[in-house]
Design a protein around this motif. Structure first.
Motif, short mmCIF file in Angstrom:
data_model
loop_
_atom_site.label_atom_id
_atom_site.label_comp_id
_atom_site.label_asym_id
_atom_site.label_seq_id
_atom_site.Cartn_x
_atom_site.Cartn_y
_atom_site.Cartn_z
N ARG A 22 0.83 -1.21 0.00
CA ARG A 22 0.00 0.00 0.00
C ARG A 22 0.87 1.26 0.00
NH1 ARG A 22 -2.18 3.84 3.33
NH2 ARG A 22 -0.88 3.16 5.06
N THR A 349 -8.72 -2.73 -6.95
CA THR A 349 -8.94 -2.30 -5.57
C THR A 349 -10.00 -1.22 -5.51
OG1 THR A 349 -6.66 -2.80 -4.97
CG2 THR A 349 -7.86 -1.32 -3.53
N ASN A 373 -9.55 1.64 3.27
CA ASN A 373 -10.37 0.43 3.07
C ASN A 373 -11.57 0.48 4.00
OD1 ASN A 373 -9.49 -0.74 5.70
ND2 ASN A 373 -7.51 -0.87 4.67
N ARG A 443 -13.04 -9.66 -0.66
CA ARG A 443 -11.79 -9.55 0.08
C ARG A 443 -11.11 -10.91 0.03
NH1 ARG A 443 -13.06 -6.00 5.47
NH2 ARG A 443 -10.95 -6.72 5.96
N ASP A 453 -7.84 -10.14 3.24
CA ASP A 453 -7.10 -8.94 2.83
C ASP A 453 -7.89 -7.72 3.29
OD1 ASP A 453 -5.66 -6.97 1.60
OD2 ASP A 453 -5.75 -7.83 -0.41
N ARG A 455 -8.17 -5.04 1.73
CA ARG A 455 -8.74 -4.34 0.59
C ARG A 455 -9.74 -5.21 -0.15
NH1 ARG A 455 -2.89 -2.75 -1.65
NH2 ARG A 455 -2.57 -4.84 -0.84
N ARG A 457 -11.64 -6.06 -3.65
CA ARG A 457 -11.29 -5.93 -5.06
C ARG A 457 -12.44 -6.36 -5.96
NH1 ARG A 457 -5.79 -5.26 -5.74
NH2 ARG A 457 -4.51 -5.70 -3.91
#
Length: 738
Positions: A22, A349, A373, A443, A453, A455, A457
């Protein structure tokens, strides 16, 4: 607590990996905005806080250090518009200190490095760090022959004509004793008084708005017309030098005083200091004077005074070990959250961004802030622990928040002011579908840790217009295929017109010239209509739309054709494979040599599944993350189809490794073992790196030279078994002297 605010000591392996990725993305974008566009949207303090966290994570979790780590490169790149200038001596950035303890640590590192010099008392210099634009001035026989910007540190831009307009820069050196050739370096800046006067002049005629003195100075210095630069009354402080046919003096302080004798403006606040206490005292003095100086500074720079000691201490990760910039604290401000939008990036993302009521922080107007996020918005980390206060505090539309320009490219939220939260404010619901294509947004589960995760997506990949467009922008970008004329607006136009859907379509645009011309003409007509509506009167074109269209298309098609045989590393980077940056792409190019071999091995890994090491080679600096990303790319049939279609249009050049002939050890891997008697281990490493060698910690088949002192053990045995060149300390010194 999210990765953005969590203490590094409490990170899990997966969290550290995600946070490094990130920060890498955000720092890279910050570098681009600062060095290439001269339009940063955070302060140096903001950037420094993020870079510091990034480096700390690399130290704490070295196994997750990326092959394209930002600690191994100099940021930025020169932009088009001026002739390029390669600096004979790179213009490097400085390491940062943020606390008095950091300054103590800097001095202690110096003492340890020179511990063999028993009677040595280290002397330092301290001077203000000017917040401007770095420039290098080359003088030959005392006459200014060329001036250049810093650029990426290795290559800058020739802006000689504009620099000649600055009254602090002499066209001919005064006095005597200057070298036959010397590059004087310093900072171009605009005083606050001149900045306010320029703003007033511009406002009086309805001209553009200026954000801050630093950006205005940078824009003024890059004017095509030197007369415009001259009208801005820029200033220049000299504080360093690059290439010189002979050293101007034995010490940093005396050299800068020489600059003053030669006609340059130098800082009157530069002093010598013999202790950390004296350094910090000068820092506090300059901080107290900051508001009265009349120009922007953002810290104090400390350097080892002796040039001989500077050479011995050397450099690390693109920074001199013998210097550090002690930065001033970041500023904060209150504002309100007006909206929360979701942006979809190149890798899918979903990035939430808070739209703020505009607020000035340190001379820059801030209107957006990243919310990272959905956990960050909720005020918790992946373990459900609070990141703001003792209890989870979420971010809502309508909230009053405290922001500071530190930690992220778009400034971060420090806290939410709960006592000012509107009664009607409700918790934000993070979308579980992509707002662009409607595909599920998930995620991913980390198989090693069992955790999600942080984030979310979009799973739509290339059917998602947002991902497809961002991928195309990446493909044509400067570090990738670098196709001139295909900027953001043109890519978006060609995509929305249906003319370009994948990268291969770019190379068939010439065959569809009529359709391309129609799309560009339609956009121009729409822009003209909007301008007419805004101004209330029609604009008269001096040339027809068709005439301008044909000229532009010829240049565009020529630029596209010029990229049909790209360098292999650029091509790999342009593919936009997750986790593969420019440095990693170069490492892959060196490893596989041709795109054919990379494709073949990637398909083998995809077919085999399982352990990536069964197929991919063992390469220093390329870990599981890279190999798994490659395997995943080739497992996707759509990716392979796009690649194959692209390879019918372009032919990447095989990668050829060239070794510099200027050093006997350039390009070689060196290992030091045992006790070194004539220099410290750190000094030996610095020497090797300065000569272009790579220093490794262990012996392998990739090792070229082992330097073995008394007490060498298993490394010496391994080197002998592998037939590696073994030298004692004297042999090493003899080799490098060649």
């Amino acid at each position: 607590m999210s990765g953005a605010d969590k203490e590094i000591e409490s990170f899990s392996e997966a969290e550290a990996h995600a946070e490094i990725d990130r920060l890498h993305e955000l720092l890279s974008e910050a570098d681009r905005l600062y060095f290439e566009n001269d339009a940063p949207d955070i302060s140096d303090a903001a950037y420094d806080a993020m870079k510091r966290r990034y480096l700390a994570l690399e130290i704490a979790f070295p196994q997750h250090k990326r092959a394209d780590s930002l600690s191994e490169k100099v940021a930025g790149a020169p932009v088009d518009g001026f002739a390029k200038v390669r600096h004979e001596v790179p213009m490097l950035s400085l390491a940062k200190a943020f606390t008095d303890q950091d300054v103590i640590d800097f001095a202690e590192r110096g003492k340890r490095f020179f511990e063999r010099d028993k009677d040595l008392d280290l002397v330092f210099t301290a001077e203000p760090k000017i917040d401007g634009l770095s420039a290098s001035l080359r003088y030959e026989d005392g006459v200014l022959v060329r001036g250049a910007t810093r650029g990426d540190g290795a290559v800058g831009e020739d802006i000689t004509a504009n620099l000649r307009t600055i009254k602090d820069i002499p066209h001919t050196l005064k006095g005597k004793g200057w070298p036959k050739v010397i590059e004087i370096r310093g900072e171009v800046y605009m005083t606050m008084a001149e900045f306010e006067a320029l703003k007033a002049r511009s406002a009086a005629v309805g001209g553009q708005e200026y954000v801050n003195p630093r950006n205005t100075a940078a824009g003024s210095l890059r004017q095509k017309d030197p007369a415009i630069t001259a009208s801005r009354n820029l200033r220049f402080f000299a504080y360093a030098w690059g290439y010189a046919s002979q050293e101007p003096a034995p010490t940093q302080f005396d050299a800068v005083q020489k600059f003053g004798e030669w006609g340059f403006a130098i800082s009157p606040l530069m002093v010598r200091a013999k202790s950390v206490d004296e350094l910090v005292a000068q820092y506090k003095k300059i901080e107290e004077l900051r508001s009265s100086l009349g120009y922007d500074i953002d810290g104090v720079v400390y350097k080892i005074d002796s040039l001989e000691l500077q050479r011995r201490w050397g450099f690390s990760s693109g920074e001199p070990r013998w210097a550090v910039a002690h930065k001033f604290p970041a500023e904060q401000a209150f504002t309100t959250v007006r909206a929360i939008d979701i942006q979809v990036g190149r890798t899918g993302t979903l990035a939430p961004v808070a739209r703020l009521s505009p607020v000035g922080v340190g001379g820059v107007v801030v209107e957006n802030v990243t919310l990272h996020n959905e956990d960050y918005i909720k005020g918790i980390d992946s373990n459900g622990l609070p990141i703001r206060g003792d209890e989870p505090i979420d971010v809502r539309i309508g909230d009053t928040v405290v922001i500071q320009r530190a930690g992220d490219v778009i400034p971060q939220i420090v806290r939410v002011v709960l006592e000012k939260r509107p009664a009607e404010a409700v918790a934000y619901e993070f979308p579980h579908v992509c707002p662009v294509c409607g595909s599920p947004a998930t995620r991913e589960l980390n198989e090693k840790t069992g955790k999600e995760d942080s984030r979310r997506r979009c799973t739509g990949e290339l059917i998602c217009a947002a991902q497809a467009v961002e991928q195309l922008k990446h493909f044509v970008s400067r570090g990738a295929m670098d196709i001139e004329g295909l900027g953001t607006e043109n890519i978006e136009l060609l995509f929305s017109s249906g003319l370009v859907r994948t990268a291969a379509d770019i190379f068939t645009l010439r065959d569809r010239r009529t359709e391309v011309q129609a799309a560009f003409a339609a956009r121009r007509e729409e822009q003209s209509r909007l301008r007419e509506e805004a101004s209330g009167k029609a604009r008269k074109a001096t040339r027809s739309v068709e005439e301008r269209s044909f000229e532009g298309l010829d240049k565009l098609f020529a630029a596209i054709d010029a990229r049909r045989e790209p360098e292999l590393d650029r091509f790999i980077f342009a593919l936009g494979i997750r986790h593969i940056g420019e440095t990693t792409a170069a490492a892959l190019a060196r490893t596989f040599s041709t795109i054919v071999e990379l494709r073949k091995t990637g398909l083998e890994a995809a077919a085999a599944g399982g352990d990536v090491h069964e197929v991919f080679p063992s390469v220093n600096g390329l870990g599981d993350t890279i190999w798994e990303a490659l395997r995943d790319f080739f497992e996707n049939e759509r990716n392979v189809a796009v690649l194959d279609s692209l390879l019918r249009q372009v032919t990447p050049k095989p990668y050829v490794v060239t070794i510099s002939a200027n050093s006997q050890v350039a390009g070689k891997t060196v290992v030091f073992t045992g006790t070194l008697e004539k220099m410290t281990r750190g000094e030996a490493k610095a020497m090797a790196e300065r000569l272009g060698a790579k220093v490794a910690g262990s012996v392998s088949k990739n090792t070229d030279i082992l330097v073995a002192g008394p007490g060498a053990g298993s490394k010496l045995k391994t080197a002998s078994e592998l037939g590696i060149l073994v030298l004692d300390e004297d042999g090493w010194l003899d080799l490098v002297k060649q």
